[in-house]
Scaffold this motif. Structure first.
Motif, PDB file in Angstrom:
ATOM      1  N   SER A   1       0.728   2.716  -3.005  1.00  0.00           N
ATOM      2  CA  SER A   1      -0.686   3.087  -2.949  1.00  0.00           C
ATOM      3  C   SER A   1      -1.304   2.521  -1.687  1.00  0.00           C
ATOM      4  O   SER A   1      -0.882   1.480  -1.193  1.00  0.00           O
TER       5      SER A   1
ATOM      6  N   GLY B   1      -5.323   1.972  -0.335  1.00  0.00           N
ATOM      7  CA  GLY B   1      -6.759   2.129  -0.426  1.00  0.00           C
ATOM      8  C   GLY B   1      -7.392   2.024   0.944  1.00  0.00           C
ATOM      9  O   GLY B   1      -7.061   1.127   1.709  1.00  0.00           O
TER      10      GLY B   1
ATOM     11  N   SER C   1     -11.017   1.928   3.195  1.00  0.00           N
ATOM     12  CA  SER C   1     -12.460   1.721   3.177  1.00  0.00           C
ATOM     13  C   SER C   1     -12.977   1.754   4.610  1.00  0.00           C
ATOM     14  O   SER C   1     -12.230   1.514   5.561  1.00  0.00           O
TER      15      SER C   1
ATOM     16  N   ASP D   1      -6.247  10.903  -3.698  1.00  0.00           N
ATOM     17  CA  ASP D   1      -7.355  10.962  -4.640  1.00  0.00           C
ATOM     18  C   ASP D   1      -8.612  10.622  -3.850  1.00  0.00           C
ATOM     19  O   ASP D   1      -8.886   9.447  -3.575  1.00  0.00           O
TER      20      ASP D   1
ATOM     21  N   ALA E   1     -11.674  10.740  -4.663  1.00  0.00           N
ATOM     22  CA  ALA E   1     -12.679   9.992  -5.427  1.00  0.00           C
ATOM     23  C   ALA E   1     -12.406   8.490  -5.370  1.00  0.00           C
ATOM     24  O   ALA E   1     -13.332   7.683  -5.500  1.00  0.00           O
ATOM     25  N   LYS E   2     -11.139   8.123  -5.194  1.00  0.00           N
ATOM     26  CA  LYS E   2     -10.753   6.712  -5.146  1.00  0.00           C
ATOM     27  C   LYS E   2     -10.430   6.233  -3.741  1.00  0.00           C
ATOM     28  O   LYS E   2     -10.011   5.087  -3.558  1.00  0.00           O
ATOM     29  N   ASN E   3     -10.571   7.117  -2.752  1.00  0.00           N
ATOM     30  CA  ASN E   3     -10.221   6.769  -1.360  1.00  0.00           C
ATOM     31  C   ASN E   3      -8.807   6.190  -1.283  1.00  0.00           C
ATOM     32  O   ASN E   3      -8.561   5.190  -0.593  1.00  0.00           O
ATOM     33  N   THR E   4      -7.895   6.829  -1.978  1.00  0.00           N
ATOM     34  CA  THR E   4      -6.543   6.302  -2.077  1.00  0.00           C
ATOM     35  C   THR E   4      -5.512   7.398  -1.821  1.00  0.00           C
ATOM     36  O   THR E   4      -5.684   8.541  -2.259  1.00  0.00           O
TER      37      THR E   4
END
Length: 118
Positions: free
Chosen positions: A21, A23, A25, A72, A74-77
């Motif tokens: 995964s 993430g 930001s 995804d 929505a999850k910035n992933t």
């Protein structure tokens, strides 16, 4: 502030699976192509997989059919499902992002180590 955080690596036996995964930001995630690259000891960083803003995927020939990239928004992933792992997949895996006409960004996260060994 831009930040890429990879996770999910580890030690796995040949033939095993891992799911990475990443993430992100500090960027408008949905507007960028996302990708995974890897760097094995003593080798240059190489492209592994990419997913575009319309979810089109591309893979290096060496991982085609074994790895699956997904995102995804929505999850910035962004994820990398790795199946049928081989010893030659051993590397530090990094995620990155780019616009369609750009190269991968010069800022990298810490990466996540994947080791395939019996």
């Amino acid at each position: 502030q831009l930040q890429l955080v990879e996770s999910g690596g580890g030690l796995v036996q040949p033939g095993g699976s891992l799911r990475l995964s990443c993430g992100a930001s500090g960027i408008s995630f949905s507007l960028y192509y996302m990708g995974w690259l890897r760097q094995a000891p003593g080798k240059q960083r190489e492209f592994v997989a990419q997913i575009t803003t319309d979810y089109t995927t591309n893979y290096a020939e060496s991982v085609e059919g074994r790895f699956t990239i997904s995102r995804d928004n929505a999850k910035n992933t962004v994820y990398l499902q790795m199946n049928s792992l081989k010893p030659e997949d051993t590397a530090v895996y990094y995620c990155n992002f780019r616009r369609p006409t750009q190269t991968w960004q010069s800022k990298w996260g810490q990466g996540t180590q994947v080791t395939v060994s019996s």
